[in-house]
Design an enzyme around this catalytic site. Structure first.
Site, PDB file in Angstrom:
ATOM      1  N   GLU A 130       0.831  -0.810  -0.044  1.00  0.00           N
ATOM      2  CA  GLU A 130      -0.275   0.103   0.111  1.00  0.00           C
ATOM      3  C   GLU A 130       0.603   1.365  -0.177  1.00  0.00           C
ATOM      4  OE1 GLU A 130      -3.005   0.042  -0.399  1.00  0.00           O
ATOM      5  OE2 GLU A 130      -4.157  -1.824   0.001  1.00  0.00           O
ATOM      6  N   ASP A 270      -4.714  -9.851  -7.680  1.00  0.00           N
ATOM      7  CA  ASP A 270      -5.188  -8.321  -9.133  1.00  0.00           C
ATOM      8  C   ASP A 270      -4.066  -7.461  -9.849  1.00  0.00           C
ATOM      9  OD1 ASP A 270      -5.122  -6.954  -7.159  1.00  0.00           O
ATOM     10  OD2 ASP A 270      -6.472  -5.925  -7.175  1.00  0.00           O
ATOM     11  N   GLU A 357     -18.616  -4.694  -3.357  1.00  0.00           N
ATOM     12  CA  GLU A 357     -17.328  -5.622  -3.323  1.00  0.00           C
ATOM     13  C   GLU A 357     -17.709  -6.229  -4.164  1.00  0.00           C
ATOM     14  OE1 GLU A 357     -15.051  -3.629  -2.776  1.00  0.00           O
ATOM     15  OE2 GLU A 357     -13.272  -4.805  -2.083  1.00  0.00           O
ATOM     16  N   GLU A 378     -11.796   1.499 -10.059  1.00  0.00           N
ATOM     17  CA  GLU A 378     -11.590  -0.238 -11.573  1.00  0.00           C
ATOM     18  C   GLU A 378     -12.505  -0.257 -12.230  1.00  0.00           C
ATOM     19  OE1 GLU A 378     -11.926  -0.828  -7.760  1.00  0.00           O
ATOM     20  OE2 GLU A 378      -9.784  -1.502  -7.445  1.00  0.00           O
ATOM     21  N   THR A 461      -1.191   0.541 -10.661  1.00  0.00           N
ATOM     22  CA  THR A 461      -2.275  -0.007 -10.435  1.00  0.00           C
ATOM     23  C   THR A 461      -2.951   1.643  -9.683  1.00  0.00           C
ATOM     24  OG1 THR A 461      -3.222  -1.648  -9.082  1.00  0.00           O
ATOM     25  CG2 THR A 461      -1.139  -0.739  -7.642  1.00  0.00           C
TER      26      THR A 461
HETATM   27  C1  DMJ Z   1      -6.041   0.574  -5.187  1.00  0.00           C
HETATM   28  O1  DMJ Z   1      -5.615   1.132  -3.900  1.00  0.00           O
HETATM   29  C2  DMJ Z   1      -5.270   0.166  -6.398  1.00  0.00           C
HETATM   30  O2  DMJ Z   1      -5.872   0.118  -7.512  1.00  0.00           O
HETATM   31  C3  DMJ Z   1      -5.404  -1.131  -5.962  1.00  0.00           C
HETATM   32  O3  DMJ Z   1      -5.062  -1.702  -7.303  1.00  0.00           O
HETATM   33  C4  DMJ Z   1      -6.616  -2.296  -5.274  1.00  0.00           C
HETATM   34  N1  DMJ Z   1      -7.522  -1.282  -4.620  1.00  0.00           N
HETATM   35  C5  DMJ Z   1      -7.217   0.129  -4.872  1.00  0.00           C
HETATM   36  C6  DMJ Z   1      -9.226   1.196  -5.372  1.00  0.00           C
HETATM   37  O4  DMJ Z   1      -9.711   0.175  -5.498  1.00  0.00           O
END
Ligand code: DMJ
Length: 564
Positions: A130, A270, A357, A378, A461
């Site tokens: 994170e 993911d 979710e 997303e 991401t």
């Molecule tokens: C974000 O922190 C990033 O996209 C991560 O890869 C997945 N979760 C969150 C958003 O949903």
């Protein structure tokens, strides 16, 4: 009975989905939508700056703050710091969005504040993944944007302060990688390094999606340690794949053994797939492409079921859990040809108003406890990529639906609030930093992509742009070198057409004998109707990759659906 239910769904969907041939998206409408998104961004940003800054995230209902960096990924809220007052997480996450929205003044003000006040010398245990995607990625990307003269920032006042901060943070990450396997600990204390008795459990995305940010840091500083550490971890993880080229979801980083053998393309995994692909684009290494290619084929083979992706056991490939998780909605964007999956996600969004979710595909119902929507990006992300790939105005209409839902259900006086339960639309007192880093950014770029004109970026991401620079590229793999660079096409090759232009299955139309290679294509035969919808299986033609007949889905779209 089933047929009737299907017809009713189709009729309902005809009402829900507008006909794109009647698209109202002219340039005035686009501008209007862009301004709507700009307003959303500033409503969220200004409320954060007023009620939460310099703490980490905004609590929009109570108009207060939360120092949540050490809570991210920390489901049991363990080892929370006693004396930690935030690292302006949401401001760091907003930097690249401010540049994309063209607000150089605010960007510069933020850079100045961060360079004078931000310190990572804090006794806080944070999640490496994170902190990497949000903080390191936010700083590295903003540093590159600050040094790019086309952004019209005041160059003179910028003295690499963000890079200095990023390097300091990167150094604090390194002890996490000092392990027998090279796989990093999931948690690191920013001041003291790895804590005594730290958990050895981590996830696939936790140790397999660090390469973009840490690689970029190495390229910018000339210090190879960050890229090497991330690469070593990624290689080790890849070596742990099963004979089916599948990985699990959680593992023990000390022993290198899998804990959870079931995995999919959602939570915990993911961004691993995303980073293999994007690392190939950013650094050009063939290795990344080979890994991605094998991993992608395995996903399509073992997880895909029509437009949906279930989970499967990495050892046997047998299906385990049949569920949609909201993080999976990034996948169609990664594929950029996956309009069928994207439409099903849109269908679920429209069914509930936002994307829950978790949704149980086999029972077609919400998961009993995971009914929330924390303002995730997303679906907006995939919508932006698919619009870029196709320029089909239908994606703008999807964007409009997302914008309208966010404004109706999540906008409150103090910002934007997460949804606790999509069945009641009850709100929750939290605005995640990715709302400004990603959700607003992708929606804005959908309606105004001028930031991308003549520039080549990949987005991390967390939605932070990194430029694709030739100086960062290794030799390009052959597969990516256009044939006309090196040799003149022979007659046979000029006769080849794409599956899309032939509108027939390549296996039927091309003679695959005598040294001639069969052209495999991920694209499918275009839908018969201009609005992409279907009423019956007959309208759907064949799938170009498998040559199987396509059928009409529950949501009224053509695809390769298998019967459950
Ligand atoms: C974000 O922190 C990033 O996209 C991560 O890869 C997945 N979760 C969150 C958003 O949903």
């Amino acid at each position: 009975m089933l047929v009737y239910r299907f017809r009713i769904w189709v009729l309902l969907l005809l009402v829900i989905f507008p006909d794109p041939s009647l698209s109202h998206f002219d340039s005035a409408k686009k501008m209007q939508m862009r301004e709507k998104v700009r307003k959303m961004f500033y409503h969220a940003y200004e409320n954060y700056m007023t009620h939460a800054f310099p703490h980490d995230e905004l609590k929009p209902l109570s108009r207060s703050f939360t120092d949540s960096l050490s809570e991210l990924g920390n489901l049991k809220l363990e080892h929370l710091p006693q004396d930690y007052n935030g690292t302006a997480l949401t401001l760091i996450e907003s930097l690249s969005s401010l540049v994309i929205l063209g607000n150089c003044t605010e960007f510069e003000r933020a850079v100045l504040w961060l360079s004078e006040n931000l310190t990572f010398d804090v006794d806080a245990r944070v999640n490496l993944f994170e902190c990497n995607i949000r903080v390191l990625g936010g700083l590295v990307s903003a540093h590159i944007l600050a040094t790019d003269s086309t952004n019209r920032l005041v160059q003179g006042s910028y003295k690499n302060q963000l890079l200095v901060l990023a390097e300091d943070l990167g150094r604090r990450f390194l002890p996490a990688f000092d392990t027998p396997t090279g796989l990093p600990y999931a948690w690191i204390n920013l001041k003291y390094g790895v804590m005594k008795n730290e958990t050895t459990e981590t996830s696939t995305s936790g140790c397999g999606s660090l390469i973009l940010e840490m690689g970029a840091l190495s390229r910018l500083t000339g210090d190879p340690r960050y890229e090497s550490a991330a690469l070593r971890a990624l290689r080790k993880l890849w070596s742990m794949r099963s004979s089916l080229n599948l990985l699990g979801t959680t593992l023990d980083m000390e022993t290198g053994e899998w804990i959870e053998h079931s995995s999919g393309i959602g939570a915990g995994v993911d961004s691993f797939y995303e980073y293999l692909f994007k690392a190939h684009i950013l650094f050009g290494k063939e290795d990344f492409w080979r890994m991605f290619h094998s991993a992608y084929l395995a996903v399509q083979k073992y997880f895909r079921h029509g437009p949906w992706y279930h989970e499967a056991d990495m050892r046997t490939g047998k299906a385990t859990y049949w569920q949609l998780t909201s993080l999976q909605a990034f996948w169609p964007g990664l594929q950029a040809t996956a309009n069928t999956s994207h439409r099903e996600f849109v269908y679920v969004w429209k069914k509930f108003g936002v994307l829950p979710e978790r949704y149980l595909l086999d029972h077609q119902m919400l998961h009993p406890t995971e009914k929330y929507y924390p303002l995730r990006p997303e679906l907006a992300e995939s919508t932006f990529y698919l619009y870029q790939a196709t320029k089909d105005p239908w994606y703008m209409e999807v964007g409009e639906t997302i914008v309208n839902s966010l404004n109706s259900y999540t906008k409150v006086e103090g910002g934007f609030a997460s949804i606790r339960d999509v069945t009641t639309m009850q709100t929750e007192d939290h605005m995640h930093s990715f709302f400004l880093a990603e959700t607003c950014k992708y929606l804005y770029l959908l309606f105004d992509d001028s930031f991308l004109v003549d520039r080549n970026y990949i987005f991390t991401t967390e939605g932070h742009p990194l430029p694709v620079l030739s100086a960062w590229q290794e030799r390009l793999p052959e597969i990516y070198i256009p044939s006309n660079w090196t040799y003149v096409k022979d007659e046979k090759q000029t006769k080849r057409s794409s599956a899309m232009s032939l509108q027939v299955c390549p296996a039927l139309s091309l003679n695959a004998g005598h040294g001639e290679q069969l052209v495999e294509s991920a694209c499918h035969v275009p839908d018969a109707r201009s609005d992409h919808k279907c009423f019956s299986d007959e309208e759907c033609g064949v799938d170009s990759a498998s040559c199987r007949r396509r059928s009409c889905s529950m949501a009224g779209y053509c695809g390769l659906w298998l019967v459950v």
